[in-house]
Design a protein around this motif. Structure first.
Motif, PDB file in Angstrom:
ATOM      1  N   ALA A 100     -23.713  20.614  13.856  1.00  0.00           N
ATOM      2  CA  ALA A 100     -22.974  19.416  13.460  1.00  0.00           C
ATOM      3  C   ALA A 100     -21.601  19.749  12.895  1.00  0.00           C
ATOM      4  O   ALA A 100     -20.653  18.981  13.046  1.00  0.00           O
ATOM      5  N   GLY A 101     -21.471  20.916  12.251  1.00  0.00           N
ATOM      6  CA  GLY A 101     -20.194  21.290  11.662  1.00  0.00           C
ATOM      7  C   GLY A 101     -19.353  22.199  12.541  1.00  0.00           C
ATOM      8  O   GLY A 101     -18.345  22.734  12.072  1.00  0.00           O
ATOM      9  N   SER A 102     -19.738  22.359  13.798  1.00  0.00           N
ATOM     10  CA  SER A 102     -19.021  23.262  14.694  1.00  0.00           C
ATOM     11  C   SER A 102     -17.710  22.662  15.170  1.00  0.00           C
ATOM     12  O   SER A 102     -17.476  21.452  15.077  1.00  0.00           O
ATOM     13  N   ALA A 103     -16.856  23.512  15.713  1.00  0.00           N
ATOM     14  CA  ALA A 103     -15.601  23.035  16.299  1.00  0.00           C
ATOM     15  C   ALA A 103     -15.880  22.110  17.483  1.00  0.00           C
ATOM     16  O   ALA A 103     -15.177  21.114  17.674  1.00  0.00           O
ATOM     17  N   ASP A 104     -16.915  22.408  18.260  1.00  0.00           N
ATOM     18  CA  ASP A 104     -17.246  21.581  19.421  1.00  0.00           C
ATOM     19  C   ASP A 104     -17.573  20.152  19.003  1.00  0.00           C
ATOM     20  O   ASP A 104     -17.082  19.192  19.593  1.00  0.00           O
ATOM     21  N   ALA A 105     -18.420  20.018  17.984  1.00  0.00           N
ATOM     22  CA  ALA A 105     -18.799  18.688  17.511  1.00  0.00           C
ATOM     23  C   ALA A 105     -17.636  18.012  16.811  1.00  0.00           C
ATOM     24  O   ALA A 105     -17.381  16.810  17.001  1.00  0.00           O
ATOM     25  N   GLY A 106     -16.896  18.764  16.003  1.00  0.00           N
ATOM     26  CA  GLY A 106     -15.767  18.188  15.278  1.00  0.00           C
ATOM     27  C   GLY A 106     -14.691  17.682  16.213  1.00  0.00           C
ATOM     28  O   GLY A 106     -14.140  16.587  16.014  1.00  0.00           O
ATOM     29  N   PHE A 107     -14.380  18.463  17.244  1.00  0.00           N
ATOM     30  CA  PHE A 107     -13.378  18.032  18.218  1.00  0.00           C
ATOM     31  C   PHE A 107     -13.835  16.770  18.938  1.00  0.00           C
ATOM     32  O   PHE A 107     -13.058  15.832  19.125  1.00  0.00           O
ATOM     33  N   ALA A 108     -15.102  16.742  19.353  1.00  0.00           N
ATOM     34  CA  ALA A 108     -15.618  15.573  20.067  1.00  0.00           C
ATOM     35  C   ALA A 108     -15.515  14.314  19.206  1.00  0.00           C
ATOM     36  O   ALA A 108     -15.084  13.259  19.682  1.00  0.00           O
ATOM     37  N   ARG A 109     -15.881  14.418  17.936  1.00  0.00           N
ATOM     38  CA  ARG A 109     -15.825  13.254  17.045  1.00  0.00           C
ATOM     39  C   ARG A 109     -14.382  12.826  16.779  1.00  0.00           C
ATOM     40  O   ARG A 109     -14.035  11.642  16.901  1.00  0.00           O
ATOM     41  N   ASP A 110     -13.532  13.785  16.419  1.00  0.00           N
ATOM     42  CA  ASP A 110     -12.166  13.433  16.029  1.00  0.00           C
ATOM     43  C   ASP A 110     -11.336  12.965  17.225  1.00  0.00           C
ATOM     44  O   ASP A 110     -10.558  12.013  17.108  1.00  0.00           O
ATOM     45  N   MET A 111     -11.496  13.622  18.365  1.00  0.00           N
ATOM     46  CA  MET A 111     -10.698  13.204  19.518  1.00  0.00           C
ATOM     47  C   MET A 111     -11.160  11.846  20.041  1.00  0.00           C
ATOM     48  O   MET A 111     -10.349  11.080  20.574  1.00  0.00           O
ATOM     49  N   ALA A 112     -12.425  11.512  19.878  1.00  0.00           N
ATOM     50  CA  ALA A 112     -12.899  10.184  20.271  1.00  0.00           C
ATOM     51  C   ALA A 112     -12.184   9.104  19.451  1.00  0.00           C
ATOM     52  O   ALA A 112     -11.782   8.061  19.985  1.00  0.00           O
ATOM     53  N   VAL A 113     -12.012   9.345  18.150  1.00  0.00           N
ATOM     54  CA  VAL A 113     -11.293   8.404  17.286  1.00  0.00           C
ATOM     55  C   VAL A 113      -9.815   8.349  17.682  1.00  0.00           C
ATOM     56  O   VAL A 113      -9.219   7.267  17.801  1.00  0.00           O
ATOM     57  N   HIS A 114      -9.222   9.499  17.906  1.00  0.00           N
ATOM     58  CA  HIS A 114      -7.808   9.603  18.272  1.00  0.00           C
ATOM     59  C   HIS A 114      -7.555   8.849  19.586  1.00  0.00           C
ATOM     60  O   HIS A 114      -6.601   8.070  19.702  1.00  0.00           O
ATOM     61  N   HIS A 115      -8.412   9.076  20.562  1.00  0.00           N
ATOM     62  CA  HIS A 115      -8.276   8.417  21.861  1.00  0.00           C
ATOM     63  C   HIS A 115      -8.414   6.902  21.754  1.00  0.00           C
ATOM     64  O   HIS A 115      -7.726   6.157  22.459  1.00  0.00           O
ATOM     65  N   GLN A 116      -9.321   6.439  20.902  1.00  0.00           N
ATOM     66  CA  GLN A 116      -9.538   4.997  20.797  1.00  0.00           C
ATOM     67  C   GLN A 116      -8.255   4.274  20.406  1.00  0.00           C
ATOM     68  O   GLN A 116      -7.941   3.205  20.929  1.00  0.00           O
ATOM     69  N   GLN A 117      -7.485   4.865  19.492  1.00  0.00           N
ATOM     70  CA  GLN A 117      -6.240   4.215  19.100  1.00  0.00           C
ATOM     71  C   GLN A 117      -5.236   4.204  20.256  1.00  0.00           C
ATOM     72  O   GLN A 117      -4.512   3.217  20.447  1.00  0.00           O
ATOM     73  N   ALA A 118      -5.195   5.268  21.036  1.00  0.00           N
ATOM     74  CA  ALA A 118      -4.281   5.312  22.183  1.00  0.00           C
ATOM     75  C   ALA A 118      -4.625   4.215  23.186  1.00  0.00           C
ATOM     76  O   ALA A 118      -3.733   3.583  23.774  1.00  0.00           O
ATOM     77  N   VAL A 119      -5.915   3.985  23.383  1.00  0.00           N
ATOM     78  CA  VAL A 119      -6.353   2.920  24.293  1.00  0.00           C
ATOM     79  C   VAL A 119      -5.889   1.569  23.759  1.00  0.00           C
ATOM     80  O   VAL A 119      -5.326   0.747  24.507  1.00  0.00           O
ATOM     81  N   GLU A 120      -6.108   1.318  22.480  1.00  0.00           N
ATOM     82  CA  GLU A 120      -5.701   0.043  21.874  1.00  0.00           C
ATOM     83  C   GLU A 120      -4.186  -0.154  21.969  1.00  0.00           C
ATOM     84  O   GLU A 120      -3.702  -1.240  22.327  1.00  0.00           O
ATOM     85  N   MET A 121      -3.442   0.879  21.665  1.00  0.00           N
ATOM     86  CA  MET A 121      -1.981   0.813  21.702  1.00  0.00           C
ATOM     87  C   MET A 121      -1.485   0.499  23.117  1.00  0.00           C
ATOM     88  O   MET A 121      -0.564  -0.295  23.316  1.00  0.00           O
ATOM     89  N   SER A 122      -2.115   1.117  24.097  1.00  0.00           N
ATOM     90  CA  SER A 122      -1.695   0.934  25.483  1.00  0.00           C
ATOM     91  C   SER A 122      -1.959  -0.482  25.974  1.00  0.00           C
ATOM     92  O   SER A 122      -1.131  -1.063  26.691  1.00  0.00           O
ATOM     93  N   TYR A 123      -3.083  -1.055  25.588  1.00  0.00           N
ATOM     94  CA  TYR A 123      -3.361  -2.432  26.009  1.00  0.00           C
ATOM     95  C   TYR A 123      -2.466  -3.428  25.280  1.00  0.00           C
ATOM     96  O   TYR A 123      -2.121  -4.482  25.837  1.00  0.00           O
ATOM     97  N   ILE A 124      -2.060  -3.114  24.057  1.00  0.00           N
ATOM     98  CA  ILE A 124      -1.116  -3.993  23.353  1.00  0.00           C
ATOM     99  C   ILE A 124       0.185  -4.068  24.121  1.00  0.00           C
ATOM    100  O   ILE A 124       0.723  -5.143  24.386  1.00  0.00           O
ATOM    101  N   VAL A 125       0.740  -2.896  24.496  1.00  0.00           N
ATOM    102  CA  VAL A 125       2.057  -2.913  25.143  1.00  0.00           C
ATOM    103  C   VAL A 125       1.999  -3.529  26.533  1.00  0.00           C
ATOM    104  O   VAL A 125       2.970  -4.137  26.993  1.00  0.00           O
ATOM    105  N   ARG A 126       0.876  -3.437  27.204  1.00  0.00           N
ATOM    106  CA  ARG A 126       0.771  -4.062  28.531  1.00  0.00           C
ATOM    107  C   ARG A 126       0.911  -5.576  28.447  1.00  0.00           C
ATOM    108  O   ARG A 126       1.309  -6.232  29.407  1.00  0.00           O
TER     109      ARG A 126
END
Length: 209
Positions: free
Chosen positions: A40-66
């Protein structure tokens, strides 16, 4: 030379086609109940969790500008980013399911990179590159060229933060499939940053940093 939106679109389509194979391949590369399942504390799990959050905002931002511009280039870029990052987010969360790990970290973001002590930005910005709540609200109030410029500036910052995190996974993650995905993120987002610099220049603007 100006980067090609057509090339970016093709790359995004290829990423979507390959997604299913990558998601299931990870089960044979450290996933499932095998001894190599990440902790649970590995880089693999941490990257998966954090990048999922990071990506979600990019998706929201992109649909706003469209919804705030009629410019075909910016709309196409925003659509490609939204589709690619939504797909990758699904893969990252799917891997956490395969590994039987929680999707929410008990510790601070990016602690897997040794950045757990970084100063809090606050206002909804959880990690480097992420827009604040105030910036997201502002994007939703702009139209036309103003919306295009602000989106391109926000997304350039967002990509720079994402690249930093993906490079961390390339260096620290143990699951080969995840490392390859992270390397692909670096390459794709660097290309999109170059494209966004051209689009900003066409609008008499530039990246914020």
């Amino acid at each position: 030379m100006k980067a090609s939106i057509g090339w970016i679109t093709g790359a995004a389509a290829a990423a979507l086609v390959a997604a299913g194979a990558i998601t299931y391949a990870v089960a044979e590369d450290g996933g499932g109940s095998a001894p190599g399942t990440p902790a649970a504390g590995s880089a693999d799990a941490g990257f998966a969790r954090d990048m999922a959050v990071h990506h979600q905002q990019a998706v929201e931002m992109s649909y706003i500008v469209r919804d705030r511009t009629k410019d075909p280039e910016v709309r196409r870029l925003a659509y490609d980013i939204a589709q690619t990052q939504a797909n990758q987010r699904g893969m990252l969360l799917g891997w956490l399911d395969l590994w039987g790990l929680p999707k929410v970290s008990a510790g601070p973001p990016m602690s897997w990179m040794g950045m757990g002590g970084m100063p809090e930005r606050g206002d909804g910005s959880l990690m480097p590159g992420m827009a604040t709540d105030t910036e997201m609200r502002k994007l939703g109030t702009l139209d036309g060229r103003q919306a295009e410029i602000f989106y391109l500036q926000l997304m350039t910052d967002h990509h720079k933060g994402g690249i930093h995190m993906a490079e961390g996974c390339v260096a620290k993650c143990a699951v080969g499939t995840e490392k390859r995905l992270a390397r692909g993120m670096v390459n794709a987002q660097q290309s999109e940053i170059a494209l966004m610099a051209d689009l900003l220049k066409e609008r008499g603007a530039q990246a914020r940093s």
